[in-house]
Design a protein around this motif. Structure first.
Motif, short mmCIF file in Angstrom:
data_model
loop_
_atom_site.label_atom_id
_atom_site.label_comp_id
_atom_site.label_asym_id
_atom_site.label_seq_id
_atom_site.Cartn_x
_atom_site.Cartn_y
_atom_site.Cartn_z
N ARG A 174 0.82 -1.22 0.00
CA ARG A 174 0.00 0.00 0.00
C ARG A 174 0.85 1.27 0.00
N HIS A 175 2.16 1.12 -0.07
CA HIS A 175 3.05 2.30 -0.06
C HIS A 175 2.86 3.09 -1.35
N LYS A 176 2.97 4.40 -1.24
CA LYS A 176 2.80 5.29 -2.40
C LYS A 176 3.78 4.98 -3.52
N LEU A 177 4.97 4.48 -3.18
CA LEU A 177 5.98 4.20 -4.20
C LEU A 177 5.54 3.07 -5.13
N THR A 178 4.66 2.17 -4.65
CA THR A 178 4.22 1.05 -5.49
C THR A 178 3.28 1.51 -6.59
N GLU A 179 2.79 2.74 -6.53
CA GLU A 179 1.88 3.26 -7.55
C GLU A 179 2.64 3.81 -8.77
N LEU A 180 3.97 3.96 -8.63
CA LEU A 180 4.77 4.53 -9.72
C LEU A 180 5.21 3.46 -10.71
N PRO A 181 5.12 3.72 -12.02
CA PRO A 181 5.58 2.74 -13.02
C PRO A 181 7.10 2.56 -13.00
N VAL A 182 7.82 3.65 -12.70
CA VAL A 182 9.26 3.64 -12.54
C VAL A 182 9.62 4.50 -11.34
N VAL A 183 10.48 3.99 -10.46
CA VAL A 183 10.86 4.72 -9.25
C VAL A 183 12.27 5.29 -9.42
N HIS A 184 12.38 6.61 -9.22
CA HIS A 184 13.67 7.29 -9.33
C HIS A 184 14.19 7.64 -7.94
N ASP A 185 15.48 8.02 -7.88
CA ASP A 185 16.08 8.40 -6.59
C ASP A 185 15.30 9.53 -5.92
N ALA A 186 14.85 10.49 -6.71
CA ALA A 186 14.10 11.62 -6.17
C ALA A 186 12.81 11.15 -5.49
N ASP A 187 12.20 10.09 -6.05
CA ASP A 187 10.99 9.53 -5.43
C ASP A 187 11.32 8.88 -4.10
N LEU A 188 12.41 8.11 -4.07
CA LEU A 188 12.81 7.41 -2.84
C LEU A 188 13.12 8.39 -1.72
N LYS A 189 13.75 9.50 -2.07
CA LYS A 189 14.16 10.47 -1.06
C LYS A 189 12.98 11.13 -0.36
N ARG A 190 11.80 11.06 -0.97
CA ARG A 190 10.61 11.70 -0.40
C ARG A 190 10.01 10.91 0.75
N TYR A 191 10.38 9.64 0.87
CA TYR A 191 9.73 8.78 1.85
C TYR A 191 10.74 8.19 2.84
N ARG A 192 10.22 7.78 4.00
CA ARG A 192 11.07 7.23 5.05
C ARG A 192 11.80 5.98 4.54
N GLY A 209 21.77 5.47 3.75
CA GLY A 209 20.60 6.34 3.82
C GLY A 209 20.67 7.51 2.86
N ILE A 210 19.62 7.69 2.06
CA ILE A 210 19.54 8.84 1.15
C ILE A 210 18.34 9.72 1.47
N SER A 211 17.45 9.23 2.34
CA SER A 211 16.27 10.00 2.72
C SER A 211 16.57 10.83 3.97
N SER A 212 15.81 11.89 4.14
CA SER A 212 15.97 12.72 5.34
C SER A 212 15.26 12.09 6.54
N LYS A 213 14.40 11.09 6.26
CA LYS A 213 13.68 10.38 7.33
C LYS A 213 14.15 8.92 7.31
N VAL A 214 14.77 8.48 8.43
CA VAL A 214 15.41 7.16 8.44
C VAL A 214 15.11 6.40 9.73
N TRP A 215 14.87 5.10 9.58
CA TRP A 215 14.89 4.16 10.70
C TRP A 215 16.06 3.22 10.44
N TYR A 216 16.78 2.83 11.53
CA TYR A 216 17.93 1.95 11.38
C TYR A 216 17.67 0.60 12.04
#
Length: 299
Positions: A174-192, A209-216
């Protein structure tokens, strides 16, 4: 002609930072250390240290010769250990450290027959992150280590390549990224992002880590679990994600620069702090077997 002892003193001075510190480490008189360096310089007709100041400073020629001297001493130690191992009986214990995501039924199946071949040897299998496995081998706390290899030359350990492992970028269905036909780095950086990190806070060079929101988390299996709960996306080994993908709990994202996943090398480190006896030699032979490489990691 120079000697191994002179090379050892030269390397010790470089590693200790001074003649006096080297003398303390080697339990020798400082004058003896100084004389050994002077004799080495005469033998090779090269000035190794600039002695104008209180602290000896390597000359350019000294800097060029240091890694070669270290390599010679490592090879001498390996030779001595090999000679010793030829006269020894089976080792009492063999410690095998493995990156937690690389230990599965296939690897266990390779190691299991050794219990009958060497019934008196204790086997200790440890799982940790790649960085922690490398430290265990370097410190002599593990005889061999199976890791994700970065291609860097290890001057204090032996290394051989085992194969390659595929990493996938995953997210919950159900993640928003799964709705994209192609996922780019800019898309990944928007989400945790859920990022693998060792006990010493080191991140793998290809999944940092490339996102500003991270869990380790310090295991890839924990990352897969976090992703399945919708915490964020992650880059994880295909081996770790496959069951969850098959169950429909996570989805492999169509990342623009890695449509079929990211391939990284898997290798084996062998400690130089231990003699290679018959048990350890058999372990190494088993890991180097062609069928293991082809059937286990390469897809």
């Amino acid at each position: 002609m120079y000697s191994f002892e002179q090379l050892k003193i030269f390397v010790t001075v470089c590693e200790s930072g001074s003649f006096s510190a080297a003398a303390r480490k080697l339990k020798r008189a400082q004058s003896g250390v100084s004389q050994a360096i002077a004799n080495l310089e005469i033998a090779i007709d090269q000035e190794l240290f600039n002695r104008e100041k209180n602290t000896p400073v390597l000359t350019e020629n000294g800097k060029a010769l240091l890694p070669i001297a270290q390599s010679i001493l490592h090879q001498q130690k390996y030779f001595d250990q090999k000679v010793e191992s030829l006269t020894q009986e089976h080792e009492h214990e063999v410690v095998i450290a493995v990156d937690e995501s690389l230990l599965d039924e296939n690897l266990i199946a390779i190691l299991a027959p050794l219990c009958d071949a060497f019934p008196i040897t204790h086997f200790d299998i440890i799982t940790a992150s790649t960085f922690d496995v490398e430290d265990l081998v370097r410190d002599g706390k593990a005889h061999v280590g199976i890791i994700y290899a970065d291609g860097e030359l290890k001057v204090d350990m032996d290394f051989f390549l085992l194969g390659q492992a595929r990493f996938l970028t995953i997210a919950a269905p159900r993640h928003k990224l799964t709705e994209l036909p192609v996922v780019h780095d800019a898309d990944l950086k928007r989400y945790r992002q859920c990022v693998h990190r060792s006990a010493e806070h080191k991140e793998l060079w290809f999944s940092y880590g490339i996102s500003s929101k991270v869990w380790y988390a310090n295991t890839h299996q924990t990352l897969v679990s976090l992703v399945s709960k919708g915490v964020g996306w992650a880059n994880v080994p295909e081996l770790s994600a496959k069951p969850m993908i098959q169950q429909g709990n996570v989805i492999a994202l169509p990342v623009a620069h890695e449509h079929t996943g990211w391939m990284t090398s898997v290798g084996c480190l062998v400690s130089r702090r231990h003699a290679v006896g018959p048990v350890l030699e058999k372990v190494i032979q088993a890991l180097q077997s062609t069928s293991f490489i082809n059937d286990h990691w390469e897809s």
